[in-house]
Design an enzyme around this catalytic site. Structure first.
Site, PDB file in Angstrom:
ATOM      1  N   GLY A 236      30.250 -17.877  -1.859  1.00 44.10           N
ATOM      2  CA  GLY A 236      29.885 -17.836  -3.275  1.00 44.10           C
ATOM      3  C   GLY A 236      30.897 -17.036  -4.067  1.00 44.10           C
ATOM      4  N   SER A 237      30.459 -16.487  -5.148  1.00 43.86           N
ATOM      5  CA  SER A 237      31.342 -15.743  -6.034  1.00 43.86           C
ATOM      6  C   SER A 237      31.641 -14.353  -5.472  1.00 43.86           C
ATOM      7  CB  SER A 237      30.694 -15.591  -7.411  1.00 43.86           C
ATOM      8  OG  SER A 237      29.543 -14.761  -7.323  1.00 43.86           O
ATOM      9  N   GLU A 258      33.188 -15.651   2.288  1.00 43.85           N
ATOM     10  CA  GLU A 258      34.129 -16.613   1.706  1.00 43.85           C
ATOM     11  C   GLU A 258      33.784 -16.671   0.233  1.00 43.85           C
ATOM     12  OE1 GLU A 258      36.032 -19.048  -0.019  1.00 43.85           O
ATOM     13  OE2 GLU A 258      34.527 -20.491   0.647  1.00 43.85           O
TER      14      GLU A 258
END
EC number: 1.2.1.3
Length: 505
Positions: A236-237, A258
């Site tokens: 995600g962010s 990630e």
């Protein structure tokens, strides 16, 4: 330009696709929608209980960790077969729920198939080392063992592929999986979960080897905090990673992160410009700019800067935008209105910093699909790397900047907090080797004469800096799902101590 399909027909089609995969959707507070029309697809089920899921996963772990790894591989082999059988249905479901064009939806399912193939072979190669011992009559070696339940938190933009990168490896490693999919794409998760359950049943695997737990931020937070989950893989962010990482670290768990990407391509004066333009357009506009590896920064030698920008802008103007299920469409919708608003805000900021929007950036098809958000990919020339350029906006915006010297281009490339994917277009061997060398790109992925977007299963996927440092998929990423144990076996009749220590009693 394609016509947006009728929503009722799309919702009906979704039900057929789920049934074909054996998925049963129950009523609950979790809702599904499609970005194609912006309309609701109905209830996806109830929010799950992470604590109960962890308890069930530990019951499965007691059986699975002592199951021989090649036998564990049989479950993944069967999953791969079922994915092949249902590739068209799953690919279409990805397109409906995530908005990807048909070929990208099918390509994502192919990634699941590929990682299953990889993991089946891996199930017979989970090997350690035999190490020379300094003591006679001793054997020194390392072995690898299952860790326990793995929590997987996935994002909407790759609703099934990234889960499979983790799950296929975790299952052959001996770890049950608890999957918390994005609350924007629950139906694809239910479909994949149903196919996995079929594979598990057919191979006599323990119940609850995989559990799909629906929900939003609370379920993700509970999964990250639970001490019964030794590994948490979160995609995600960077903002999400900042919340997950310290929680997992505080309990000495292992995080595989990630996170955000602000990926760049350098175009050297020697580059094959036609090849570069093709690579740039796909990497920047593919998936409507909603890939973590999307090309967001274009660093072009001053001698070819204007030509490249003109060619990319011309290509952008011809990109078919519309129904992702229609033949010929290359750009589908953004996931929701919030994404479009963030795109507009970024463009406004870039122009305030002296940037010029050369092409795109506006909304498309709003008269035909008023509740959906289709956007024309934008290319913006910038006088330098301002703060908005250094930030990731999850939308199809490409910032173009000029450079004079390769060292300056690499410095500009690396001068962002993210470090996922990168590329250079050049026919100069020295430039290519410099870029992928120690003084070149600081990213986890560095490509030559292809864009940063897209990755093969055989290589480990992930990035550095604010991208999180995690690695998934191929190479030796499997080690992230197991614990290393160093073993010493004394088969002599003596007890010599290491380092020549004397301790006679």
């Amino acid at each position: 330009m394609s016509t947006i399909p009728q929503h009722d027909e799309l919702a009906k089609r979704t039900g057929h696709l789920l049934a074909a995969c054996g998925a049963k959707v129950t009523n609950g507070d979790q809702m599904a929608r499609t970005p194609i029309t912006g309309g609701s697809l109905g209830a996806a089920g109830a929010a799950g209980d992470i604590g109960a899921a962890v308890d069930r996963a530990h019951d499965a772990f007691e059986i699975w960790r002592t199951t021989p790894a090649p036998v564990r591989g049989n479950v993944v082999r069967r999953l791969g077969e079922l994915l092949r059988e249902h590739k068209s249905q799953l690919g279409e479901l990805v397109s409906i729920e995530a908005g990807k064009i048909r070929s990208e939806g099918l390509g994502e399912v192919q990634e699941m198939i590929d990682i299953c193939d990889f993991a089946v072979g891996l199930s017979r190669q989970l090997h350690g080392l035999t190490i020379a011992s300094e003591r006679p009559g001793h054997r020194l070696m390392e072995t690898w063992h299952p860790m326990g339940p793995v929590g997987v938190i996935s994002a909407f933009n790759f609703p099934v592929a990234v889960w499979s990168w983790n799950a296929a490896l975790a299952i052959v490693a001996g770890d049950p999986v608890i999957w918390k999919p994005s609350d924007k794409t629950p139906l694809t998760a239910l479909a994949c979960g149903a196919l996995f359950q079929q594979a598990a049943r057919e191979n006599g695997a323990p119940e609850h080897l995989l559990q799909v737990v629906l929900g939003g931020g609370k379920q993700g937070a509970d999964l990250a905090a639970h001490e019964g989950v030794p590994i948490v893989s979160a995609t995600g962010s960077t903002a999400m990673g900042r919340k997950v990482a310290p929680v997992v670290a505080a309990r000495f768990g292992r995080a595989i992160l990630e996170l955000g990407g602000n990926n760049a391509a350098i175009v050297a004066p020697s580059a094959d410009l036609d090849l570069a333009v093709r690579g740039i357009v796909f990497s920047a506009a593919g998936t409507a700019g909603q890939r973590c590896t999307t090309l967001r920064r274009l660093i072009v030698h001053r001698s070819v800067h204007d030509e490249i920008v003109e060619k990319v802008a011309k290509a952008y103007e011809s990109l078919p935008i519309g129904d992702p299920l229609a033949d010929g469409t290359l750009v589908g919708p953004l996931i929701d209105g919030g994404s479009f608003d963030r795109m507009q805000a970024a463009l406004e900021t870039a122009q305030g910093d002296g940037g010029t929007v050369v092409a795109g950036g506006d909304r498309a098809l709003d008269d035909e699909a008023p509740d959906a958000f289709y956007a024309r990919p934008a290319i913006v020339t910038m006088p330098g790397q301002t703060e908005i350029v250094r930030s990731e906006t999850f939308a199809p915006i490409l910032y173009a900047m000029a450079y004079d010297d390769l060292d300056d281009a690499i410095a500009l490339h690396n001068e962002v907090p993210q470090g996922l994917a990168s590329s250079i277009f050049t026919t100069d061997l020295r430039e290519a080797e410099t870029f992928i060398g120690a003084a070149g790109s600081d990213c986890g992925i560095a490509n030559v004469n292809i864009g940063p977007s897209g990755a093969e299963i055989g290589g480990a996927f992930g990035g550095e800096k604010e991208t999180g440092g995690g690695r998934e998929s191929g190479s030796d990423a499997w080690k992230g799902y197991m614990r290393r144990q160093t073993n010493t076996v004394n088969y002599s009749r003596d007890l010599p101590l290491a380092q020549g220590v004397n301790f006679d009693v």
